[in-house]
Design an enzyme around this catalytic site. Structure first.
Site, PDB file in Angstrom:
ATOM      1  N   LYS A 265      34.766  36.621  39.053  1.00  0.00           N
ATOM      2  CA  LYS A 265      34.951  37.996  38.608  1.00  0.00           C
ATOM      3  C   LYS A 265      33.710  38.817  38.948  1.00  0.00           C
ATOM      4  CE  LYS A 265      37.880  37.116  34.554  1.00  0.00           C
ATOM      5  NZ  LYS A 265      39.052  37.889  34.967  1.00  0.00           N
ATOM      6  N   ARG A 339      47.566  30.707  32.846  1.00  0.00           N
ATOM      7  CA  ARG A 339      48.927  30.183  33.022  1.00  0.00           C
ATOM      8  C   ARG A 339      48.911  28.705  33.393  1.00  0.00           C
ATOM      9  NH1 ARG A 339      49.993  34.624  37.560  1.00  0.00           N
ATOM     10  NH2 ARG A 339      48.468  35.673  36.237  1.00  0.00           N
TER      11      ARG A 339
HETATM   12  N1  BES Z   1      41.462  36.363  31.205  1.00  0.00           N
HETATM   13  C1  BES Z   1      41.965  37.141  32.268  1.00  0.00           C
HETATM   14  C2  BES Z   1      42.805  38.338  31.803  1.00  0.00           C
HETATM   15  C3  BES Z   1      42.087  39.377  30.998  1.00  0.00           C
HETATM   16  C4  BES Z   1      41.613  40.533  31.589  1.00  0.00           C
HETATM   17  C5  BES Z   1      41.931  39.221  29.635  1.00  0.00           C
HETATM   18  C6  BES Z   1      40.980  41.495  30.839  1.00  0.00           C
HETATM   19  C7  BES Z   1      41.297  40.199  28.875  1.00  0.00           C
HETATM   20  C8  BES Z   1      40.830  41.338  29.480  1.00  0.00           C
HETATM   21  C9  BES Z   1      42.848  36.288  33.165  1.00  0.00           C
HETATM   22  O1  BES Z   1      42.479  34.951  33.250  1.00  0.00           O
HETATM   23  C10 BES Z   1      42.706  36.854  34.539  1.00  0.00           C
HETATM   24  O2  BES Z   1      41.638  36.777  35.077  1.00  0.00           O
HETATM   25  N2  BES Z   1      43.805  37.395  35.062  1.00  0.00           N
HETATM   26  C11 BES Z   1      43.800  37.968  36.354  1.00  0.00           C
HETATM   27  C12 BES Z   1      45.043  37.481  37.058  1.00  0.00           C
HETATM   28  C13 BES Z   1      45.056  37.803  38.527  1.00  0.00           C
HETATM   29  C14 BES Z   1      44.020  36.982  39.248  1.00  0.00           C
HETATM   30  C15 BES Z   1      46.428  37.506  39.043  1.00  0.00           C
HETATM   31  C16 BES Z   1      43.803  39.470  36.206  1.00  0.00           C
HETATM   32  O3  BES Z   1      44.436  39.977  35.263  1.00  0.00           O
HETATM   33  O4  BES Z   1      43.147  40.143  36.984  1.00  0.00           O
HETATM   34 MN    MN Z   2      41.017  34.589  34.720  1.00  0.00          MN
END
Ligand code: BES
Ligand code: MN
Ligand code: ZN
Length: 488
Positions: A265, A339
């Site tokens: 990230k 997931r």
């Molecule tokens: N933990 C994150 C989602 C999230 C984002 C939770 C902001 C709380 C606040 C999740 O694991 C994630 O990184 N999701 C990605 C999925 C994408 C790579 C398909 C996302 O939402 O960007």
């Molecule tokens: Mn994630």
């Protein structure tokens, strides 16, 4: 853990009001009418309460809001918290008034003058929920909050009505503490230990370690944690308060920190990912609440605890892993890890417990925040009945939730050239494709709902019932759903 304020319900004794040295809370009807207890406060303060009730400052606040009159003449009290509330309020307004009082409550103790007001349980619940501060990481601990003396005309009735909601508030505080805790403190091991400690409350708790998860074939879960030194774990919490019927299952995503893994990230805001175990935190809080109130239901809570880190052993984009179910997953993006964790825990929950229904909670997608913001969680379900039960419970508890679609039409977005599926669908409908992915690990006849709580688990500004930070969203709704539908 942070303990809710302690409550003592006693008979109304107006002579004690003048000497009480903490804060005094009173209720004034929207019409400005003062009841017997408020009239006493008014007399002692030489009419201050009446002047306030007749002022535009009072006219300007809504039922359920409060203002504090500080250092009043005629009372020892440091302040009078005046809440606008009719004698027979609805549950939501009563809880809001409680919350407004809880927000204004300081360290010196609170005397609430309820008189014959209705919905004392909801008022107490609101006070308890809002009077929360997370101070575990401060080197100097704040003075503990004084207790609440709640004077009402029928104290026994009030105490027994408030017992359930106050037990639930303790569950909510547990969830908030877990969700607020930094990832170097709340490691997977510490999390598992805190859950195991709930055996004191009569829960059966089992911690599965990596060796056992490996034997069960939980490769999609394990592949998320393999870049981290923290050991992955699955914790199973059982509450057998019912008969011999099949349990209801709650499943939570417990990513104690989500760096994104190799699909790292960006730095800005990454610290927020300490809350990526929020789903597991809610499951833990519900289990605590139902144990504390001795729920007459069978409920099993399962959480997958992992840390998503880059490292020499981390899963790479392009890797293919086999789930416990047997399906293979091509991992396109290691940041879509929640997931993967849930896939194996959902499958395991069904194989081991044959539950009568199942709800999972996860801070799963940023996309749900784009769709619903921080007011409502996304509800994805294969069952109109289960989702209706949950949405009703959430509405009754004033926890925002909104049904989102699932549809096989979205499945094509998850097609993989080389494996049974890939773990991401692309930008379009990101929260729905995440739900479609999870549904592949839910048996056809299993009533199931997925709650995407990424927007509501932890928020940047105060909510109706919580200061900014972890909210504990979902504990009250799930507790009520269980109470309303699964208890005899
Ligand atoms: N933990 C994150 C989602 C999230 C984002 C939770 C902001 C709380 C606040 C999740 O694991 C994630 O990184 N999701 C990605 C999925 C994408 C790579 C398909 C996302 O939402 O960007
Ligand atoms: Mn994630
Ligand atoms: Zn995540």
């Amino acid at each position: 853990m942070t303990k809710p304020l302690s409550f003592d319900f006693t008979a109304t004794q107006l002579d004690a009001v003048a000497e009480f040295s903490g804060q005094v809370a009173v209720f004034v009807e929207s019409s400005g009418k003062l009841d017997q207890t408020a009239r006493r406060v008014n007399r002692l303060t030489k009419g201050a309460l009446e002047r306030f009730a007749e002022s535009s400052a009072f006219a300007d606040i809504e039922p359920g809001q409060a203002r504090e009159l500080v250092f009043p003449t005629g009372l020892e009290a440091t302040g009078i918290i005046v809440a606008k509330l009719d004698r027979k309020p609805d549950a939501k307004t009563a809880r809001k008034a409680g919350s407004a009082i809880g927000k204004a409550t300081g360290k010196s103790g609170l005397l609430v003058l309820g008189g014959n007001i209705a919905r004392v349980a909801e008022i107490a619940e609101g006070i308890a929920l809002r009077a929360y501060t997370y101070s575990d990481q401060k080197s100097v601990q704040p003075d503990p909050m004084g207790g609440v003396t709640f004077m009402v005309n029928k104290p026994e009735e009030a105490a027994s009505a408030a017992a359930g909601p106050l037990a639930v508030a303790e569950g909510v505080f547990f969830t908030r503490d877990l969700t607020n805790a930094p990832a170097n403190h709340l490691t997977t091991e510490e999390f598992a230990n805190q859950l195991a400690a709930m055996q004191n409350l009569g829960l059966k708790v089992q911690v599965l370690d990596e060796g056992e998860l490996e034997k069960l074939g939980m490769r999609t879960l394990l592949c998320v944690g393999q870049g981290s030194d923290a050991p992955s774990k699955v914790v199973v919490m059982e509450w057998n308060g019912g008969g011999d019927e099949a349990p209801f299952a709650l499943v939570g995503k417990g990513v104690v920190f989500d760096t994104g893994g190799i699909s790292l990230k960006p730095a800005g805001g990454m610290e927020d990912m300490t809350m990526d175990m929020g789903g597991a935190g809610v499951v833990a809080g519900v289990m605590r609440a139902i144990a504390l109130r001795g729920a007459k239901a069978n409920v099993v809570g399962l959480v997958g605890l992992v840390e998503n880190m880059p490292g020499p052993n981390a899963t790479r984009p392009g890797d293919v892993v086999t789930s416990m179910k047997g399906d293979t997953v091509e991992i396109i993006n290691t940041d879509a890890e929640g997931r993967l964790v849930l896939a194996d825990v959902l499958w395991y929950a069904q194989e081991r417990f044959q539950p009568c229904g199942m709800i999972n909670l996860a801070t799963l997608t940023g996309a749900i925040i784009i769709g619903l913001g921080h007011e409502k969680a996304g509800v994805f379900s294969n069952s109109d009945a289960l989702s209706a039960d949950f949405l009703k419970a959430a509405a009754d508890e004033d926890e925002g939730a909104w049904r989102m679609p699932l549809d096989p039409a979205y499945d094509k977005l998850l097609k993989s050239r080389i494996a049974d599926m890939k773990n991401v669908g692309g930008r379009a409908a990101g929260s729905i494709t995440a739900g479609q992915f999870l549904q592949r690990f839910v048996k056809d006849d299993m009533p199931w709902a997925h709650l995407d709580i990424a927007g509501v688990a932890s928020v940047a500004s105060d909510t109706a019932y919580a200061p900014k930070g972890a909210t504990g969203w979902g504990v009250r709704a799930l507790n009520r759903m269980i109470a309303d539908n699964y208890e005899d």
